[in-house]
Design an enzyme around this catalytic site. Sequence first.
Site, short mmCIF file in Angstrom:
data_model
loop_
_atom_site.label_atom_id
_atom_site.label_comp_id
_atom_site.label_asym_id
_atom_site.label_seq_id
_atom_site.Cartn_x
_atom_site.Cartn_y
_atom_site.Cartn_z
CG HIS A 61 -0.37 -0.01 2.40
ND1 HIS A 61 0.59 -1.09 2.99
CD2 HIS A 61 -0.26 0.96 3.58
CE1 HIS A 61 0.83 -0.70 4.23
NE2 HIS A 61 0.46 0.67 4.64
CG HIS A 63 -0.09 4.10 4.78
ND1 HIS A 63 -0.91 3.54 5.73
CD2 HIS A 63 -0.88 5.16 4.36
CE1 HIS A 63 -2.06 4.08 5.78
NE2 HIS A 63 -2.27 4.87 5.08
CG ASP A 65 4.96 2.30 7.26
OD1 ASP A 65 4.27 2.91 6.33
OD2 ASP A 65 4.85 1.83 8.22
CG HIS A 66 4.29 -0.43 4.20
ND1 HIS A 66 4.49 -1.60 4.30
CD2 HIS A 66 3.95 0.24 5.18
CE1 HIS A 66 4.06 -1.97 5.60
NE2 HIS A 66 3.85 -0.70 6.02
CG HIS A 139 -4.02 -0.22 6.69
ND1 HIS A 139 -3.94 -0.34 7.97
CD2 HIS A 139 -2.89 0.55 6.13
CE1 HIS A 139 -3.03 0.36 8.27
NE2 HIS A 139 -2.28 0.91 7.32
CG ASP A 208 0.65 -1.64 7.55
OD1 ASP A 208 0.81 -0.41 7.78
OD2 ASP A 208 1.65 -2.43 7.75
CG HIS A 267 4.36 -3.39 10.19
ND1 HIS A 267 3.54 -2.65 10.81
CD2 HIS A 267 4.65 -2.76 9.06
CE1 HIS A 267 3.12 -1.58 10.35
NE2 HIS A 267 3.98 -1.66 9.19
#
Length: 300
Positions: A61, A63, A65-66, A139, A208, A267
């Site tokens: 996805h 976000h 941090d990904h 999420h 997530d 995670h």
Amino acid sequence: MLDVCLPGTGGVVPREDRWLACCWLEYKGKAILIDCGEGTQIALKKSGCKLSHLSILLITHFHADHIAGLPGLLLTLGNSGRKTPLIIIGPKGLEKVVQSLTVIAPILPYVVKIHELEEDKEEEWNMDELTISHLSLSHGVPCYGYGITVKRKPVFNPQKACELGVPKTAFKMLHEGLTVRLEDGRTIEPETVIDEKRDPIRVCYFTDTKMVKTMKDFAYGADLLISEGMYGEENKLDEMLKKGHMLFSHSAQLAKDAVVKRLWITHYSPALTKPERYIENAREIFSDTTLGYDGIRVTL
């Protein structure tokens, strides 16, 4: 053999002792990377993952941090002399996100191929005997879990082949499931020289997300389930449900219900400095639970 490594196991922001969550899967010299948060190329190097082997990047996805580490990863690949194309697969809108992030990496010596997944469409990607599948998660933004399956060849019996008069030059064809016609006119079917079929190797990766009913069937019987645990404390339940995340116990229950062989938790929240304190919250439900850590590796 499928090599699996978690170069990073953290969520939200990297810590001095924990890089952001990602997963490296390598088969026959070709690798798949799931997610690339800030500093992922450093985490890969520290874990001994060879960037030159990377063929496909999967994004769960959008976000930060990904995916915020994408420009650095792409530039590192280019500076390493890469010339072959890189395939990036992710949710709808991926092309726009990649274009925006690569404003600071506008010139690359290789082609980046983008493929956007559709939420209600089942599709698979193949890389040799390896197949990639995806599952829609929950999420708050489009988010996918991934399944990596390696189809294993059956056990070939060369003695049976010799007894049937099959020349050794035809062994490979039979092992690959192809029919062989001999010079004397006889036809040899693959089944006649096979001892047993072997189950595929399967790894599933979820992060997530809140628990989704379809996760159980998607991960059923997996050799390895890698699933998030933002926190180990049960008193964080309401907070995690609101934010679309899972606790250790959620992943353990999923592992149990899906009858997987082993579970790695990943995670972690940056506030969770000592995940080992809560490992029993998972092992009481699913005994073969391992707390993931940066660099954990297994060959399946």
